[in-house]
Design a protein around this motif. Structure first.
Motif, short mmCIF file in Angstrom:
data_model
loop_
_atom_site.label_atom_id
_atom_site.label_comp_id
_atom_site.label_asym_id
_atom_site.label_seq_id
_atom_site.Cartn_x
_atom_site.Cartn_y
_atom_site.Cartn_z
N ASN A 1 107.63 49.84 23.99
CA ASN A 1 106.46 48.42 24.52
C ASN A 1 106.93 47.20 23.29
O ASN A 1 106.95 46.48 23.46
N PHE B 1 106.11 43.07 22.98
CA PHE B 1 104.95 42.60 22.03
C PHE B 1 105.72 41.70 21.44
O PHE B 1 105.27 40.24 21.41
N ARG C 1 92.80 55.05 21.64
CA ARG C 1 93.36 54.23 23.08
C ARG C 1 93.64 55.37 24.00
O ARG C 1 93.31 55.87 25.01
N TRP C 2 94.85 56.52 22.78
CA TRP C 2 95.69 57.42 23.61
C TRP C 2 94.56 58.78 24.33
O TRP C 2 94.85 59.64 25.00
N LYS D 1 93.09 45.97 26.52
CA LYS D 1 93.78 46.87 27.86
C LYS D 1 93.37 48.30 28.35
O LYS D 1 92.86 48.65 27.51
N LEU E 1 94.84 57.54 17.73
CA LEU E 1 94.77 56.35 17.85
C LEU E 1 93.29 57.02 19.27
O LEU E 1 94.34 57.30 20.27
N GLN F 1 95.54 44.44 19.34
CA GLN F 1 95.79 44.72 20.25
C GLN F 1 95.01 46.46 20.53
O GLN F 1 94.97 46.73 19.77
N ASP F 2 94.51 46.52 21.90
CA ASP F 2 93.74 47.75 22.34
C ASP F 2 92.29 47.90 22.45
O ASP F 2 91.82 48.81 22.88
N ASN G 1 99.23 44.80 17.07
CA ASN G 1 98.18 46.02 17.74
C ASN G 1 96.77 46.19 16.84
O ASN G 1 97.62 46.21 15.59
N ASP H 1 109.97 52.78 20.40
CA ASP H 1 108.75 52.41 21.87
C ASP H 1 109.45 51.49 22.07
O ASP H 1 109.35 50.44 21.22
N ASP I 1 102.16 53.70 30.60
CA ASP I 1 102.21 52.89 29.76
C ASP I 1 104.04 52.35 28.67
O ASP I 1 103.76 51.17 28.46
N ARG I 2 104.34 53.02 28.31
CA ARG I 2 105.77 53.30 27.93
C ARG I 2 106.77 53.60 28.45
O ARG I 2 106.69 54.76 28.96
N TRP J 1 103.41 52.89 14.52
CA TRP J 1 102.49 52.37 14.60
C TRP J 1 102.14 53.12 12.93
O TRP J 1 100.71 52.58 13.76
C1 BGC Z 1 100.90 51.06 23.28
C2 BGC Z 1 99.32 50.41 22.26
C3 BGC Z 1 99.42 50.83 21.21
C4 BGC Z 1 100.64 51.21 20.94
C5 BGC Z 1 100.40 52.49 19.55
C6 BGC Z 1 101.84 51.22 22.49
O1 BGC Z 1 102.67 51.71 23.26
O2 BGC Z 1 101.13 50.05 24.81
O3 BGC Z 1 98.69 49.90 23.34
O4 BGC Z 1 98.97 50.19 20.53
O5 BGC Z 1 101.31 52.14 21.66
O6 BGC Z 1 99.76 53.44 19.93
#
Ligand code: BGC
Length: 373
Positions: free
Chosen positions: A182, A186, A54-55, A304, A52, A283-284, A255, A180, A128-129, A225
């Motif tokens: 989070n 969400f 974002r990571w 974010k 992904l 999201q992202d 997301n 997860d 984040d988590r 995800w």
């Molecule tokens: C993050 C998201 C991300 C998702 C999948 C979540 O824990 O907060 O930003 O899209 O994980 O990696």
């Protein structure tokens, strides 16, 4: 924050951290941040996956900030495999890391390795988590996860005119990976906004998914995800429940990785941007999804700015290292089952087609050329 301001702020942060990490060199090895005589402290950064976007950004930015500030770093990605992440953390502890920054894969699986960390006085920041079921999580830095879902729900309400009494509309809800922590926040944020319209019949769920309370979110979750998982599930729902000309009007996607799969499914079922394409959340602000927003294949994303999360975590690392107070702004919300973990929550931001340029390009998150602008 404007681009120039951001650059100035990042430079100032790096300078501040550089001064303080230099100080930390004189501390004893017992101290969480001190490298003692052996040089600068090692900070282990454990990220879930490279798959992904974002990571990758998260890891690179944090590593860069900490290195510029004079810390040693070990940045590891675990291919979304829990055992691999645990081994990486064990290696970091063996390498005498003083602080671990962890974006966990499974929020309940790390308690034993965190006990090993605690036994060696290694401090832990959940990134984040949240990490559950362990007393050995010292701090948590994240975006306001409930707010992310709330923004998605509110966007759907105003886009469809539900608050003006419009409807009924066909909704398909999705949630994130069930391991997860989070994902439940969400969903809860979004469902607290949308459930009243489901109850009043203004939102109908043709696939029949039962979501009587927020606790039912796992019935619509997509494990890992995964984009392909979301695509297959959407294909399934469209093939089974959208026959005889029935159309989906809105899809709640938590997301961007899920939204990408859902958009591929909509494409293959003949939905047309600008025509019958449904409202689709995300999201992202991943690159592919931002392009989809510009192409009318996704309605919004909750952005974010992961650079600000990295900045905040770098400050936390530095404060732990110096033994000064660590800045937090929420000491109530994130109970991990053993303790409430002191947290720093950053604000998420809605981005639509109209403000891709002003929010994502002008801030330097993307170059205009990345997006063909
Ligand atoms: C993050 C998201 C991300 C998702 C999948 C979540 O824990 O907060 O930003 O899209 O994980 O990696």
């Amino acid at each position: 924050m404007g681009k120039t301001l951001r650059i100035l702020a990042a430079t100032a942060l790096a300078a501040l951290l550089a001064t303080t990490s230099a100080c930390s060199k004189t501390r004893s090895d017992d101290n969480a941040g001190g490298g003692g005589d052996s040089g600068p402290a090692l900070v282990g950064i454990a990220m879930p996956t490279r798959s992904l976007e974002r990571w990758n950004n998260d890891g690179a930015h944090l590593e860069d900030l900490l290195k510029k500030a004079g810390y040693k770093t070990s940045l590891q990605y675990a291919d979304n495999k829990v055992d691999q992440q645990i081994t990486q953390l064990q290696n970091m502890i063996n390498d005498k890391a003083k602080i671990l920054v962890i974006a966990s894969i499974d929020g309940t699986a790390l308690a034993p390795v965190l006990q090993q960390a605690a036994d060696k006085k290694v401090k832990v920041i959940a990134y984040d988590r949240l990490i559950n079921a362990s007393p050995n999580v010292d701090y948590y830095a994240t975006f306001d996860n409930y707010k992310v879902g709330q923004l998605q729900g509110q966007f759907i309400v105003s886009k469809l005119g539900l608050d003006a009494g419009k409807g009924p509309f066909n909704l398909e809800p999705f949630a994130g990976s069930s391991d997860d922590n989070n994902a439940k926040f969400f969903f809860a944020g979004a469902w607290d906004v949308l459930k009243q319209y489901v109850d009043s019949g203004k939102l109908v769920i043709p696939s029949g998914k039962k979501l009587a309370s927020n606790d039912d979110w796992k019935t619509v979750s997509i494990n890992g995800w995964k984009t392909e998982g979301a695509q297959a599930e959407m294909d399934n729902r469209l093939n089974s429940f959208y026959t005889g000309g029935k159309k989906v009007d809105v899809v709640l996607s938590p997301n961007d990785s899920l939204a990408l799969g859902i958009a591929q499914s909509l494409d293959s079922h003949g939905y047309k941007p600008g025509g019958d394409w449904p409202v689709l959340t995300g999201q992202d602000a991943d690159l592919a999804n931002t392009k989809n927003i510009l192409a009318g294949k996704q309605s919004m994303t909750v952005w974010k700015d992961t650079r600000t999360l990295g900045d905040q975590v770098a400050k936390m690392v530095d404060a732990i290292s110096k033994g000064t107070a660590v800045e937090t702004n929420d000491t109530k919300t994130y109970n991990n089952g053993v303790k409430v973990v002191p947290s720093y929550l950053l604000p998420p931001v809605v981005v639509t087609k109209d403000d891709v340029k002003s929010k994502l390009v002008d801030s330097g998150f993307f170059k205009a050329s990345d997006l063909g602008l």
